[in-house]
Motif scaffolding. Structure first.
Motif, PDB file in Angstrom:
ATOM      1  N   ALA A 238       0.704  -1.378   0.119  1.00 36.17           N
ATOM      2  CA  ALA A 238      -0.437  -0.084  -0.078  1.00 36.17           C
ATOM      3  C   ALA A 238       0.831   1.160  -0.110  1.00 36.17           C
ATOM      4  O   ALA A 238       2.164   1.122   0.239  1.00 36.17           O
ATOM      5  CB  ALA A 238      -0.977  -0.305   1.406  1.00 36.17           C
ATOM      6  N   PHE A 239      -0.119   2.302  -0.318  1.00 32.01           N
ATOM      7  CA  PHE A 239       0.927   3.677   0.018  1.00 32.01           C
ATOM      8  C   PHE A 239       1.012   3.784   1.423  1.00 32.01           C
ATOM      9  O   PHE A 239       0.561   3.244   2.255  1.00 32.01           O
ATOM     10  CB  PHE A 239      -0.413   5.097  -0.437  1.00 32.01           C
ATOM     11  N   GLU A 240       1.872   5.128   1.920  1.00 28.62           N
ATOM     12  CA  GLU A 240       2.228   5.092   3.758  1.00 28.62           C
ATOM     13  C   GLU A 240       1.513   6.064   4.045  1.00 28.62           C
ATOM     14  O   GLU A 240       0.751   7.128   2.671  1.00 28.62           O
ATOM     15  CB  GLU A 240       3.535   5.084   3.537  1.00 28.62           C
ATOM     16  N   ASN A 241       0.986   6.263   4.802  1.00 31.50           N
ATOM     17  CA  ASN A 241       0.953   7.815   5.259  1.00 31.50           C
ATOM     18  C   ASN A 241       1.334   8.472   5.428  1.00 31.50           C
ATOM     19  O   ASN A 241       2.672   8.659   5.680  1.00 31.50           O
ATOM     20  CB  ASN A 241      -0.371   7.517   6.276  1.00 31.50           C
ATOM     21  N   TRP A 242       1.320  10.125   6.014  1.00 32.68           N
ATOM     22  CA  TRP A 242       1.390  11.347   5.721  1.00 32.68           C
ATOM     23  C   TRP A 242       3.043  11.261   7.032  1.00 32.68           C
ATOM     24  O   TRP A 242       3.896  11.374   7.123  1.00 32.68           O
ATOM     25  CB  TRP A 242       1.374  12.631   5.792  1.00 32.68           C
ATOM     26  N   ALA A 243       2.260  10.601   8.244  1.00 31.44           N
ATOM     27  CA  ALA A 243       3.123  10.481   9.486  1.00 31.44           C
ATOM     28  C   ALA A 243       4.669   9.835   9.034  1.00 31.44           C
ATOM     29  O   ALA A 243       5.723   9.889   9.577  1.00 31.44           O
ATOM     30  CB  ALA A 243       2.815   9.690  10.444  1.00 31.44           C
ATOM     31  N   ARG A 244       4.125   8.426   8.283  1.00 30.08           N
ATOM     32  CA  ARG A 244       5.595   8.039   8.147  1.00 30.08           C
ATOM     33  C   ARG A 244       6.397   8.911   7.092  1.00 30.08           C
ATOM     34  O   ARG A 244       7.729   8.233   6.862  1.00 30.08           O
ATOM     35  CB  ARG A 244       5.733   6.339   7.736  1.00 30.08           C
ATOM     36  N   LEU A 245       6.076   9.258   5.977  1.00 33.29           N
ATOM     37  CA  LEU A 245       6.398   9.661   5.261  1.00 33.29           C
ATOM     38  C   LEU A 245       7.008  10.940   5.428  1.00 33.29           C
ATOM     39  O   LEU A 245       8.401  11.126   4.935  1.00 33.29           O
ATOM     40  CB  LEU A 245       6.010   9.885   3.965  1.00 33.29           C
TER      41      LEU A 245
END
Ligand code: GSH
Length: 331
Positions: A238-245
């Motif tokens: 999946a795509f990651e979320n903003w917190a991880r990126l």
């Protein structure tokens, strides 16, 4: 054959390989047609602008300009989507535009600034245009292409004032991208996003040229893997979320997209509105000088349209504000 899309392009055109990579990811049946004398008649039938890539649909409609091409295809082939959810969707579009426009400055500069790259690139283009030429004819063609392209390098803003800024900026980007890609296969996580395609087209070309290619191979093994992976992209997870990126993507958005590209964009736009022959703008600690780029205005309008279309900007705007990108989008 009737269901096939045709993609007329060239291996050395970043926008052509960008669209080819997208076709491959979506498994869209297509044929890659080299843009040369043999394909000229077909090209002229469908192309409205003298640029590649050109996509011809099975219904025999020509589409040009890689960004609208992908936008149109994404409606026809929505799965797997190249758009992450929420604020990330626009950030991905922003990186796509950054790749197309700012990444092209690195690419064009490195390809035509030094003799070693000029000869390698002109040689490849000459073989593409006239594969059966004798050695003498080939040598003359190489010289002709080299002279013409070196004269055009000012067009993207590569000149005596900006050359070192372009190279320093590329080295910084390479370092930041290396860090960002250390823990993920694609820019937004486990599958390619819209932004990957735009940025990758330029990086792929940089990699195939001697000087930039050696920088990538010598300094950035993760970027190298991404470049190779994006030739045949896949949805792994999946795509990651903003917190991880955020920890490794925000530095790219701030230092490259906001501080350089968006600041430049606004100055370019002002210069066009004022009908200036040349403009200068402070980017970080340096003064950048170039002739305005007309084409860019259209791409910027498209990006602003995408920003305007974001219905809920509550999560997006603070990110854009912190990255120094908001002002140029709201203008
Ligand atoms: N914004 C366009 C740019 C396309 C473009 O500039 N293509 C170049 C080759 S990479 C071109 O065809 N230039 C005209 C020429 O080489 O004669 C896109 O995204 O497709």
């Amino acid at each position: 054959m009737a269901d096939l899309f045709s993609l007329v392009g060239a291996e050395m055109s970043p926008y052509s390989v960008k669209v080819r990579s997208y076709f491959r990811y979506k498994a869209i049946p297509h044929q890659w047609i080299l843009r040369n004398a043999e394909s000229q008649a077909d090209y002229q039938t469908y192309a409205k602008l003298p640029i590649i890539p050109l996509v011809v649909t099975p219904q025999q409609n020509g589409i040009q300009d890689s960004t609208p091409i992908i936008d149109q295809l994404e409606k026809l082939f929505p799965e797997p989507s190249v758009h992450p959810e929420g604020a990330l969707r626009f950030l991905s579009a922003l990186i796509e535009e950054f790749g197309d426009e700012w990444g092209n400055k690195w690419m064009f500069h490195y390809r035509w600034a030094r003799e070693v790259d000029q000869l390698a690139s002109a040689g490849r283009i000459a073989r593409m245009q006239a594969p059966n030429a004798s050695n003498d004819v080939h040598a003359a063609l190489v010289e002709k292409i080299r002279t013409r392209m070196v004269e055009r390098v000012w067009f993207v803003g590569s000149n005596e004032v900006t050359a070192s800024q372009i190279e320093t900026g590329f080295a910084e980007m390479l370092g930041m991208l290396e860090t960002h890609l250390a823990t993920r296969p694609y820019l937004f996580g486990g599958r390619p996003a819209y932004g990957d395609f735009g940025l990758w087209g330029q990086f792929y070309e940089l990699w195939t040229d001697p000087t930039a290619g050696s920088l990538i191979e010598g300094r950035a093994p993760r970027v190298l893997e991404w470049i190779q992976r994006m030739l045949w992209p896949r949805a792994d997870s999946a795509f990651e979320n903003w917190a991880r990126l955020q920890p490794t993507l925000m530095p790219i958005l701030k230092n490259q997209v906001g501080r350089q590209f968006m600041t430049w964009t606004q100055a370019n736009e002002r210069a066009l509105a004022e009908g200036k022959e040349e403009f200068s703008v402070t980017l970080g600690n340096n003064v950048w000088v170039q002739k305005p780029q007309k084409y860019h205005a259209r791409a910027l309008a498209l990006l602003r349209g995408k920003y305007a279309d974001v219905s809920d900007k509550a999560a997006l705007d603070p990110i854009l504000e912190e990255a120094g990108c908001l002002a140029a989008l709201c203008a």
